[in-house]
Write an enzyme that holds these catalytic residues in place. Sequence first.
Site, PDB file in Angstrom:
ATOM      1  N   ASN A   1       8.048  -5.678  -0.627  1.00 19.70           N
ATOM      2  CA  ASN A   1       7.927  -4.456   0.172  1.00 19.70           C
ATOM      3  C   ASN A   1       6.450  -4.345   0.523  1.00 19.70           C
ATOM      4  O   ASN A   1       5.644  -3.854  -0.281  1.00 19.70           O
ATOM      5  CB  ASN A   1       8.412  -3.210  -0.573  1.00 19.70           C
ATOM      6  CG  ASN A   1       8.374  -1.985   0.337  1.00 19.70           C
ATOM      7  OD1 ASN A   1       7.789  -2.019   1.422  1.00 19.70           O
ATOM      8  ND2 ASN A   1       8.980  -0.896  -0.112  1.00 19.70           N
TER       9      ASN A   1
ATOM     10  N   ARG B   1      13.034   4.415  12.695  1.00 18.70           N
ATOM     11  CA  ARG B   1      11.798   5.209  12.647  1.00 18.70           C
ATOM     12  C   ARG B   1      10.921   4.889  13.878  1.00 18.70           C
ATOM     13  O   ARG B   1      11.420   4.426  14.888  1.00 18.70           O
ATOM     14  CB  ARG B   1      11.084   4.948  11.314  1.00 18.70           C
ATOM     15  CG  ARG B   1      11.959   5.349  10.102  1.00 18.70           C
ATOM     16  CD  ARG B   1      11.248   5.154   8.797  1.00 18.70           C
ATOM     17  NE  ARG B   1      10.066   6.007   8.696  1.00 18.70           N
ATOM     18  CZ  ARG B   1       9.096   5.835   7.791  1.00 18.70           C
ATOM     19  NH1 ARG B   1       9.188   4.845   6.913  1.00 18.70           N
ATOM     20  NH2 ARG B   1       8.063   6.644   7.762  1.00 18.70           N
TER      21      ARG B   1
ATOM     22  N   GLU C   1      12.452  -9.585   2.488  1.00 16.26           N
ATOM     23  CA  GLU C   1      11.703  -8.403   2.912  1.00 16.26           C
ATOM     24  C   GLU C   1      12.509  -7.152   2.554  1.00 16.26           C
ATOM     25  O   GLU C   1      13.713  -7.104   2.787  1.00 16.26           O
ATOM     26  CB  GLU C   1      11.459  -8.445   4.421  1.00 16.26           C
ATOM     27  CG  GLU C   1      10.796  -7.185   4.939  1.00 16.26           C
ATOM     28  CD  GLU C   1      10.602  -7.190   6.460  1.00 16.26           C
ATOM     29  OE1 GLU C   1      10.632  -8.277   7.064  1.00 16.26           O
ATOM     30  OE2 GLU C   1      10.436  -6.096   7.016  1.00 16.26           O
TER      31      GLU C   1
ATOM     32  N   TYR D   1      11.144   8.862   1.538  1.00 18.48           N
ATOM     33  CA  TYR D   1      11.199   7.803   0.525  1.00 18.48           C
ATOM     34  C   TYR D   1      11.919   8.190  -0.766  1.00 18.48           C
ATOM     35  O   TYR D   1      12.053   7.363  -1.657  1.00 18.48           O
ATOM     36  CB  TYR D   1       9.766   7.344   0.201  1.00 18.48           C
ATOM     37  CG  TYR D   1       9.057   6.766   1.404  1.00 18.48           C
ATOM     38  CD1 TYR D   1       9.531   5.609   2.017  1.00 18.48           C
ATOM     39  CD2 TYR D   1       7.934   7.380   1.954  1.00 18.48           C
ATOM     40  CE1 TYR D   1       8.913   5.082   3.133  1.00 18.48           C
ATOM     41  CE2 TYR D   1       7.295   6.857   3.070  1.00 18.48           C
ATOM     42  CZ  TYR D   1       7.790   5.711   3.659  1.00 18.48           C
ATOM     43  OH  TYR D   1       7.171   5.185   4.761  1.00 18.48           O
TER      44      TYR D   1
ATOM     45  N   HIS E   1      12.543  -2.697   2.329  1.00 18.08           N
ATOM     46  CA  HIS E   1      11.989  -1.362   2.598  1.00 18.08           C
ATOM     47  C   HIS E   1      12.946  -0.309   2.072  1.00 18.08           C
ATOM     48  O   HIS E   1      14.171  -0.471   2.175  1.00 18.08           O
ATOM     49  CB  HIS E   1      11.798  -1.132   4.100  1.00 18.08           C
ATOM     50  CG  HIS E   1      10.919  -2.154   4.723  1.00 18.08           C
ATOM     51  ND1 HIS E   1       9.556  -2.139   4.604  1.00 18.08           N
ATOM     52  CD2 HIS E   1      11.229  -3.272   5.433  1.00 18.08           C
ATOM     53  CE1 HIS E   1       9.054  -3.187   5.215  1.00 18.08           C
ATOM     54  NE2 HIS E   1      10.046  -3.904   5.722  1.00 18.08           N
TER      55      HIS E   1
ATOM     56  N   ARG F   1       5.207  10.950  -2.509  1.00 18.39           N
ATOM     57  CA  ARG F   1       4.854  10.626  -1.122  1.00 18.39           C
ATOM     58  C   ARG F   1       6.072  10.862  -0.210  1.00 18.39           C
ATOM     59  O   ARG F   1       7.101  10.197  -0.367  1.00 18.39           O
ATOM     60  CB  ARG F   1       4.460   9.148  -1.076  1.00 18.39           C
ATOM     61  CG  ARG F   1       4.280   8.607   0.312  1.00 18.39           C
ATOM     62  CD  ARG F   1       4.250   7.092   0.342  1.00 18.39           C
ATOM     63  NE  ARG F   1       3.977   6.635   1.687  1.00 18.39           N
ATOM     64  CZ  ARG F   1       4.185   5.404   2.115  1.00 18.39           C
ATOM     65  NH1 ARG F   1       4.630   4.477   1.298  1.00 18.39           N
ATOM     66  NH2 ARG F   1       3.917   5.088   3.357  1.00 18.39           N
TER      67      ARG F   1
ATOM     68  N   PRO G   1       0.800  -1.226   0.000  1.00 14.84           N
ATOM     69  CA  PRO G   1       0.000   0.000   0.000  1.00 14.84           C
ATOM     70  C   PRO G   1       0.834   1.278   0.000  1.00 14.84           C
ATOM     71  O   PRO G   1       1.864   1.362   0.669  1.00 14.84           O
ATOM     72  CB  PRO G   1      -0.821  -0.110   1.296  1.00 14.84           C
ATOM     73  CG  PRO G   1      -0.068  -1.065   2.144  1.00 14.84           C
ATOM     74  CD  PRO G   1       0.575  -2.037   1.197  1.00 14.84           C
ATOM     75  N   ASN G   2       0.340   2.225  -0.780  1.00 20.62           N
ATOM     76  CA  ASN G   2       0.878   3.592  -0.879  1.00 20.62           C
ATOM     77  C   ASN G   2       2.179   3.686  -1.665  1.00 20.62           C
ATOM     78  O   ASN G   2       2.666   4.791  -1.921  1.00 20.62           O
ATOM     79  CB  ASN G   2       1.054   4.222   0.521  1.00 20.62           C
ATOM     80  CG  ASN G   2      -0.253   4.254   1.290  1.00 20.62           C
ATOM     81  OD1 ASN G   2      -1.240   4.781   0.781  1.00 20.62           O
ATOM     82  ND2 ASN G   2      -0.285   3.665   2.474  1.00 20.62           N
TER      83      ASN G   2
ATOM     84  N   ALA H   1       3.051  -0.740   4.990  1.00 19.72           N
ATOM     85  CA  ALA H   1       2.573  -0.786   6.376  1.00 19.72           C
ATOM     86  C   ALA H   1       2.052  -2.162   6.780  1.00 19.72           C
ATOM     87  O   ALA H   1       2.032  -2.490   7.980  1.00 19.72           O
ATOM     88  CB  ALA H   1       1.488   0.268   6.578  1.00 19.72           C
TER      89      ALA H   1
HETATM   90  C1  DQA Z   1       8.102   1.084   3.849  1.00 14.86           C
HETATM   91  C2  DQA Z   1       8.204   1.259   5.369  1.00 14.86           C
HETATM   92  C3  DQA Z   1       6.849   1.045   6.016  1.00 14.86           C
HETATM   93  O1  DQA Z   1       6.951   1.237   7.426  1.00 14.86           O
HETATM   94  C4  DQA Z   1       5.853   2.046   5.480  1.00 14.86           C
HETATM   95  O2  DQA Z   1       4.570   1.808   6.032  1.00 14.86           O
HETATM   96  C5  DQA Z   1       5.785   2.044   3.993  1.00 14.86           C
HETATM   97  C6  DQA Z   1       7.046   1.990   3.247  1.00 14.86           C
HETATM   98  C7  DQA Z   1       9.445   1.417   3.157  1.00 14.86           C
HETATM   99  O3  DQA Z   1       9.622   1.001   2.014  1.00 14.86           O
HETATM  100  O4  DQA Z   1      10.288   2.111   3.732  1.00 14.86           O
HETATM  101  O5  DQA Z   1       4.731   2.175   3.391  1.00 14.86           O
HETATM  102  O6  DQA Z   1       7.792  -0.266   3.568  1.00 14.86           O
END
Ligand code: DQA
Length: 147
Positions: free
Chosen positions: A74, A107, A98, A23, A100, A18, A10-11, A77
Amino acid sequence: MTSILILNGPNLNLLGTRQPEVYGTTTLGDIEAQCTEAARSLGLTLAFAQSNSEGAMVDMIHEARGTHDGLILNAGAYTHTSIALMDAISSVGIPTIELHLSNIHAREEFRHTSYIAKVALGVICGFGAHGYTLALQAMANHLEATS
Ligand code: DQA
């Protein structure tokens, strides 16, 4: 040919605009182009996907069985909340990295928990968009070593 699925949660479709201070300004389209090039030079077939929906991500992980040899995830959240994604990875048994962009450990406290890490080969975080190509290299090495 060895096939890898890179799945974004998501997002992440909003990358580029964003929270660029967290990011970066690279878009998901830019990242896909970088990954396509990296996969080509590593001799891998690549599928690249994004969904804002947890259920759709579970479905994509199920469909990866028999189609893809490795998963780079990735989960955004959902990393911090989703037992369903953790169970999907355990259920299909596909080696998973995994990933990110940000260093989740530097964080907020709630980002320090990962359900994905419990079933992943390893975790790459904090290297921005470059983390995607690092993950592809790590997956290629892992699959080569275990083939
Ligand atoms: C994320 C880190 C997550 O905590 C966050 O909710 C994201 C992006 C990252 O790529 O840094 O949406 O996965």
